[in-house]
Design a protein around this motif. Sequence first.
Motif, short mmCIF file in Angstrom:
data_model
loop_
_atom_site.label_atom_id
_atom_site.label_comp_id
_atom_site.label_asym_id
_atom_site.label_seq_id
_atom_site.Cartn_x
_atom_site.Cartn_y
_atom_site.Cartn_z
N GLY A 11 42.35 -7.64 39.23
CA GLY A 11 41.53 -7.50 38.12
C GLY A 11 41.58 -8.22 36.98
O GLY A 11 40.55 -8.61 36.46
N GLU A 30 51.04 -13.28 33.38
CA GLU A 30 51.54 -12.74 34.49
C GLU A 30 53.25 -12.61 34.54
O GLU A 30 53.77 -13.66 34.30
CB GLU A 30 50.93 -13.12 35.67
CG GLU A 30 51.59 -12.92 36.99
CD GLU A 30 51.68 -11.24 37.18
OE1 GLU A 30 50.49 -10.80 36.89
OE2 GLU A 30 52.53 -10.84 37.68
N SER A 43 39.97 -2.99 51.35
CA SER A 43 38.23 -3.22 51.50
C SER A 43 37.67 -3.13 50.18
O SER A 43 37.93 -2.58 49.47
CB SER A 43 38.05 -1.88 52.49
OG SER A 43 38.25 -0.69 51.80
N CYS A 125 54.84 -9.34 29.34
CA CYS A 125 54.52 -8.74 28.05
C CYS A 125 55.54 -7.32 27.76
O CYS A 125 55.75 -6.57 28.51
CB CYS A 125 53.05 -8.40 27.87
SG CYS A 125 52.39 -7.75 26.50
N ASP A 286 43.51 -1.11 36.93
CA ASP A 286 44.46 0.23 37.19
C ASP A 286 45.09 0.55 35.76
O ASP A 286 45.60 1.84 35.78
CB ASP A 286 45.52 -0.13 38.18
CG ASP A 286 44.97 0.21 39.58
OD1 ASP A 286 43.92 0.54 39.72
OD2 ASP A 286 46.07 0.13 40.56
N GLY A 298 39.87 1.14 43.97
CA GLY A 298 40.38 0.75 42.68
C GLY A 298 40.24 -0.76 42.46
O GLY A 298 40.01 -1.13 41.31
N ALA A 299 40.35 -1.65 43.24
CA ALA A 299 40.02 -2.95 43.05
C ALA A 299 38.27 -3.35 42.73
O ALA A 299 37.96 -3.92 41.96
CB ALA A 299 40.38 -3.87 44.11
N ASN A 300 37.57 -2.54 43.76
CA ASN A 300 36.05 -2.77 43.34
C ASN A 300 35.77 -2.40 41.84
O ASN A 300 35.20 -2.79 41.24
CB ASN A 300 35.36 -1.61 44.39
CG ASN A 300 35.52 -2.40 45.81
OD1 ASN A 300 35.03 -3.56 45.95
ND2 ASN A 300 36.34 -1.76 46.72
C1 LIG Z 1 48.00 2.22 49.47
C2 LIG Z 1 46.90 1.56 48.81
C3 LIG Z 1 45.64 1.12 49.15
C4 LIG Z 1 44.62 0.40 48.40
N1 LIG Z 1 43.51 -0.04 49.04
C5 LIG Z 1 42.41 -0.35 48.33
C6 LIG Z 1 41.26 -0.64 48.73
O1 LIG Z 1 41.02 -0.73 50.15
N2 LIG Z 1 40.39 -1.26 48.14
C7 LIG Z 1 40.23 -1.08 46.72
O2 LIG Z 1 39.24 -1.68 46.07
N3 LIG Z 1 41.53 -0.71 45.96
C8 LIG Z 1 42.52 -0.30 46.91
N4 LIG Z 1 43.76 -0.27 46.26
C9 LIG Z 1 43.70 -0.04 44.78
C10 LIG Z 1 44.08 -1.54 44.32
O3 LIG Z 1 45.19 -2.16 44.81
C11 LIG Z 1 44.29 -1.59 42.75
O4 LIG Z 1 43.20 -0.66 42.32
C12 LIG Z 1 44.00 -2.84 42.18
O5 LIG Z 1 45.13 -3.72 42.63
C13 LIG Z 1 44.30 -2.90 40.76
O6 LIG Z 1 44.01 -4.09 40.37
P1 LIG Z 1 44.63 -4.60 38.80
O7 LIG Z 1 44.66 -5.89 38.49
O8 LIG Z 1 44.23 -3.67 37.79
O9 LIG Z 1 46.32 -4.09 38.91
P2 LIG Z 1 47.26 -4.91 39.86
O10 LIG Z 1 46.84 -5.09 41.14
O11 LIG Z 1 48.61 -3.71 39.56
O12 LIG Z 1 47.94 -5.98 39.08
C14 LIG Z 1 48.54 -5.77 37.63
C15 LIG Z 1 49.32 -7.15 37.45
O13 LIG Z 1 50.01 -7.13 36.06
C16 LIG Z 1 51.12 -7.71 36.36
N5 LIG Z 1 52.01 -7.09 35.18
C17 LIG Z 1 52.22 -5.73 35.17
N6 LIG Z 1 53.22 -5.62 34.05
C18 LIG Z 1 53.00 -6.77 33.19
C19 LIG Z 1 53.72 -7.05 32.05
N7 LIG Z 1 54.23 -6.42 31.29
N8 LIG Z 1 53.43 -8.40 31.49
C20 LIG Z 1 52.62 -9.41 32.74
N9 LIG Z 1 52.06 -9.07 33.73
C21 LIG Z 1 52.23 -7.70 34.13
C22 LIG Z 1 51.72 -7.27 37.49
O14 LIG Z 1 52.81 -8.09 38.07
C23 LIG Z 1 50.30 -7.65 38.50
O15 LIG Z 1 50.17 -8.98 38.89
C24 LIG Z 1 44.68 0.44 46.85
C25 LIG Z 1 45.90 1.04 46.32
C26 LIG Z 1 47.05 1.36 47.14
C27 LIG Z 1 48.43 1.71 46.54
#
Ligand SMILES: Cc1cc2nc3c(=O)[nH]c(=O)nc-3n(C[C@H](O)[C@H](O)[C@H](O)COP(=O)(O)OP(=O)(O)OC[C@H]3O[C@@H](n4cnc5c(N)ncnc54)[C@H](O)[C@@H]3O)c2cc1C
Length: 384
Positions: A11, A30, A43, A125, A286, A298-300
């Motif tokens: 994200g 990060e 996916s 952070c 997230d 979630g990722a979408n």
């Molecule tokens: C079993 C499972 C299957 C999934 N399958 C799918 C799927 O098929 N399709 C889909 O769209 N989604 C899927 N998801 C959901 C998807 O993984 C998440 O919605 C997505 O990763 C969210 O992205 P994000 O960047 O918001 O958060 P994250 O991917 O969690 O990234 C957060 C980042 O912030 C960093 N961070 C955290 N705290 C701090 C801090 N204090 N300071 C600096 N950096 C920090 C972390 O290290 C990380 O790199 C799945 C999730 C799970 C658990």
Amino acid sequence: MNIAIIGGGIGGLATANALLKKGFNVQVYERAKVLRPIGAGLSLTPNGLNSLNAVQPGIAELLIKAGSPIETMTLKRSTGETIASKPMEIMQKYGQPMLSIQWSKLQAILVSVLPPEIIHLQHRCVGFEQQDNCVKAYFAGGKTVQVDLLIGADGINSIVRQGLIGDKFPSYAGRMSWRGVTQYFHKQLSPNVTTLITAPDGKNFMLMDVGGGFTFWGAGALSADDYVYERTTDAKTRVLETFAEWAEPVEAIIAATPKADIVERPICDRPPLKYWSQGRVTLLGDAAHPVVPSLGQGANMAFEDAYELAECLFVAPNIEAALNAYENSRIPRTAVIYDCSATQGYRAYQPDSETTFTKMMKPSQMSQNDFEAWLYSYNQYQSS
Ligand SMILES: Cc1cc2nc3c(=O)[nH]c(=O)nc-3n(C[C@H](O)[C@H](O)[C@H](O)COP(=O)(O)OP(=O)(O)OC[C@H]3O[C@@H](n4cnc5c(N)ncnc54)[C@H](O)[C@@H]3O)c2cc1C
């Protein structure tokens, strides 16, 4: 405008690109030492792919080349019999496929379009403070960064969310998940196919071709206990025990996956919020709307957020108006996806899970088709 994004997950990376394309000065902070894939595969659906493509035309094509467009969905019992099989026809209907891809490949493509100097690793952070004309982000080790806007893209346990909302821990959904990816050949694994295997005792297993001979598998099981880290066995042993005696190729593919590549996580979410922003701070992905992964959104959703936030900041006269517009556009949609994910996730682990999945596969399920159209046709970009 100077913008800091906390979190270099998928994200945060997508948001950095969307903001750079609108001419903002963006830096990503990060906590990790290196950008590692935090899930094995996932996916991507037309709504997410269209959001990425609206920011970076051509990126969907790169992703499609790196992954595997899913053309067939098959439903099986844990004992091996096929219950149903259907062509996906997502590409024909929505102009983009349902794409399964290795996490590492998605992450590499998102990084490849960014200038490397904007990603600051080993920056955890620990909090932020708002002032009239700026916001300060504080990092472990004592560094402070002062910007006009702070975006919390730091995942389900977001520290930025704690500063804004303070709602502490996510809710455990009563299920444990395991994910892995491995290059594995088996007569039952075909290109462009996703197979969902279900059992009446609260367990599911999914096999997805992710291209290049690699298969992504995802497993889930009801579990009263979400405390995994201090157990004496490793994650591979636990998932092997949980799925022992399931028909081929379940046990064999787990056994073929290196221990270090198996991700074990409790399934959690958080109820939708009424607001995501205060002053010069907002949330994304997230950190804003974690859902259980039953719809794979979630990722979408994070990619939709990225596009929308950049548009709102570009068009609105000031930060307050931009964040209002961002929330108005995103909160209602993500709340619907939260509800559907929670309901679907719960049903998928009940004793009649086979009936739930079989209904979803039937073309006569109008409500399922309507929901799918609403979900995947999301496309605010045609007029921009
Ligand atoms: C079993 C499972 C299957 C999934 N399958 C799918 C799927 O098929 N399709 C889909 O769209 N989604 C899927 N998801 C959901 C998807 O993984 C998440 O919605 C997505 O990763 C969210 O992205 P994000 O960047 O918001 O958060 P994250 O991917 O969690 O990234 C957060 C980042 O912030 C960093 N961070 C955290 N705290 C701090 C801090 N204090 N300071 C600096 N950096 C920090 C972390 O290290 C990380 O790199 C799945 C999730 C799970 C658990």
